[in-house]
Design a protein around this motif. Structure first.
Motif, short mmCIF file in Angstrom:
data_model
loop_
_atom_site.label_atom_id
_atom_site.label_comp_id
_atom_site.label_asym_id
_atom_site.label_seq_id
_atom_site.Cartn_x
_atom_site.Cartn_y
_atom_site.Cartn_z
N ARG A 107 0.87 -1.26 -0.10
CA ARG A 107 0.02 0.06 0.22
C ARG A 107 0.87 1.38 -0.14
N LEU A 108 2.25 1.27 0.33
CA LEU A 108 3.12 2.33 0.13
C LEU A 108 3.54 2.31 -1.22
N THR A 109 3.79 3.58 -1.63
CA THR A 109 4.52 3.86 -2.92
C THR A 109 5.87 3.57 -2.90
N ALA A 110 6.58 3.43 -4.05
CA ALA A 110 8.16 2.98 -4.21
C ALA A 110 8.91 3.89 -3.30
N ARG A 111 8.58 5.22 -3.38
CA ARG A 111 9.58 6.21 -2.48
C ARG A 111 9.16 6.01 -1.03
N GLU A 112 7.77 5.94 -0.69
CA GLU A 112 7.41 5.93 0.76
C GLU A 112 8.06 4.51 1.44
N ASN A 113 8.12 3.30 0.70
CA ASN A 113 8.84 2.08 0.91
C ASN A 113 10.10 2.50 1.48
N ILE A 114 11.07 3.05 0.47
CA ILE A 114 12.47 3.25 0.60
C ILE A 114 12.62 4.45 1.73
N LYS A 129 16.22 12.27 1.98
CA LYS A 129 15.71 12.81 0.77
C LYS A 129 16.70 12.80 -0.33
N ARG A 130 17.91 13.47 0.06
CA ARG A 130 18.98 13.33 -0.85
C ARG A 130 19.42 11.94 -1.29
N ARG A 131 19.47 10.90 -0.34
CA ARG A 131 19.86 9.66 -0.75
C ARG A 131 18.68 9.06 -1.74
N CYS A 132 17.55 9.51 -1.44
CA CYS A 132 16.48 8.71 -2.20
C CYS A 132 16.51 9.28 -3.69
N LYS A 147 4.15 5.54 -7.57
CA LYS A 147 3.25 4.46 -7.78
C LYS A 147 2.93 3.37 -6.71
N ARG A 148 1.87 2.74 -6.18
CA ARG A 148 1.71 1.75 -4.96
C ARG A 148 2.77 0.62 -5.17
N ALA A 149 3.37 0.10 -4.38
CA ALA A 149 4.38 -1.21 -4.80
C ALA A 149 3.50 -2.39 -5.25
N ASP A 150 2.33 -2.47 -4.94
CA ASP A 150 1.47 -3.64 -5.23
C ASP A 150 0.98 -3.36 -6.83
N GLN A 151 1.26 -2.28 -7.24
CA GLN A 151 0.96 -2.04 -8.80
C GLN A 151 2.16 -2.16 -9.55
N LEU A 152 3.20 -2.29 -9.11
CA LEU A 152 4.58 -2.32 -9.43
C LEU A 152 4.90 -3.73 -10.53
N GLN A 158 11.75 -4.83 -8.16
CA GLN A 158 13.17 -5.39 -7.81
C GLN A 158 14.08 -4.15 -7.59
N LYS A 159 13.84 -3.27 -8.54
CA LYS A 159 14.69 -1.66 -8.26
C LYS A 159 14.22 -1.28 -6.70
N CYS A 160 12.99 -1.23 -6.71
CA CYS A 160 12.63 -0.58 -5.28
C CYS A 160 13.22 -1.54 -4.24
N ALA A 161 13.26 -2.76 -4.15
CA ALA A 161 13.95 -3.58 -3.17
C ALA A 161 15.45 -3.42 -3.07
N ILE A 162 16.09 -3.19 -4.27
CA ILE A 162 17.66 -2.61 -4.40
C ILE A 162 17.81 -1.42 -3.54
N ALA A 163 16.99 -0.45 -3.85
CA ALA A 163 17.07 0.85 -3.25
C ALA A 163 16.94 0.81 -1.73
N ARG A 164 15.97 -0.05 -1.29
CA ARG A 164 15.69 -0.31 0.18
C ARG A 164 16.74 -0.80 0.88
N THR A 165 17.50 -1.59 -0.05
CA THR A 165 18.82 -2.34 0.69
C THR A 165 19.74 -1.60 0.96
N VAL A 166 20.14 -0.54 -0.08
CA VAL A 166 21.36 0.09 0.28
C VAL A 166 20.83 1.75 0.64
#
Length: 259
Positions: A107-114, A129-132, A147-152, A158-166
């Motif tokens: 239910r969170l957007t890609a940016r909200e997740n990260i 903010k700078r890092r995102c 865009k919401r994660a469940d709509q990606l 996977q890109k979003c997950a990589i960004a979350r990871t680092v």
């Protein structure tokens, strides 16, 4: 630098079924499944290490041990002078770990997740903010940032997950099959992103079944088979041991030798 020595992890019960004398997994005995029996390798600053092995060899269990998601029964893990088994909280601060699942909130957007995971790491709002913004540039994510994660799509997730990871700028990065299921363009972006960590002098370990990725990116490889390190060294050393210039043939030869 991360150094792994003689890791072992077992689980109660049979994980492979009874089988017969010729098909039984050698790790399955005495009422335990020894998923990881003896794994050792190292990955230095600015190196990319490819973790290879047949399906069920113990790669994912090994990576989960490195991330502190599991605690080993034996062995040691040291990173930049820190004993990660003695201080798992330090491990979580210093390591960015991408598991086989994306771990995103639908239910969170890609940016909200990260941003959420960045806040969990204690990052200040301006720094976060700078890092995102930086990660969204590197991974080409701006077009779906809201865009919401469940709509990606799979590649977007996977890109979003990589960004979350680092997002917290870890000193060691561990990725479990990061390009599985991705189209060519998405995989290329992620492989370029992995390659960029060499310039940052950050050790990066990733598991994969795609040997062309290993040939393109890796300085060293570790092959795990039946829960043990079957090979650890450079690409040239792997080709020499496997008696073939072709990486696929060398890999199969080493696995068969160990078997």
């Amino acid at each position: 630098m991360i150094e792994v020595s003689n890791l072992a992890k077992r689980f109660r019960g049979s994980a492979r079924g009874a089988g017969n004398a010729t098909t039984r997994d050698p790790r399955d005995h005495d009422g335990w499944f020894h998923a990881v029996r003896d794994v050792s390798f190292r990955c230095g600053a600015g190196e990319v290490l490819g973790l290879l092995g047949p399906n069920g060899a113990g790669k994912t269990t090994t990576l989960r041990l490195l991330s502190s998601a599991l605690r080993p029964d034996a062995g040691s893990i040291h990173a930049n002078g820190i004993d990660l088994l003695a201080d798992p909280l330090a491990a979580r601060k210093h390591i960015g770990f991408l598991s086989g699942s994306t771990g995103l909130y639908g239910r969170l957007t890609a940016r909200e997740n990260i941003e959420y995971f960045g806040r969990l790491h204690g990052m200040s709002p301006p720094y976060l903010k700078r890092r995102c913004d930086e990660l969204f540039d590197l991974l080409h994510m701006h077009e779906f940032s809201n865009k919401r994660a469940d709509q990606l799509s799979t590649g977007m997730k996977q890109k979003c997950a990589i960004a979350r990871t680092v997002v917290h700028e870890p000193q060691i990065v561990i990725l479990d099959e990061p390009t599985t299921g991705l189209d060519v363009m998405s995989a290329k972006i992620l492989l370029d992103f992995i390659a960029s960590y060499k310039a940052l002098r950050i050790p990066l370990i990733f598991s994969t079944h795609h040997l062309h990725e290993v040939e393109k990116l890796c300085d060293r490889v570790c092959i795990i088979n039946h829960g043990k390190t079957a090979f650890h060294g450079t690409m040239d050393e792997l080709r020499h041991l496997g008696a073939s210039a072709d990486l696929y043939d060398a890999f199969v030869s080493v696995v068969n030798q160990e078997a």
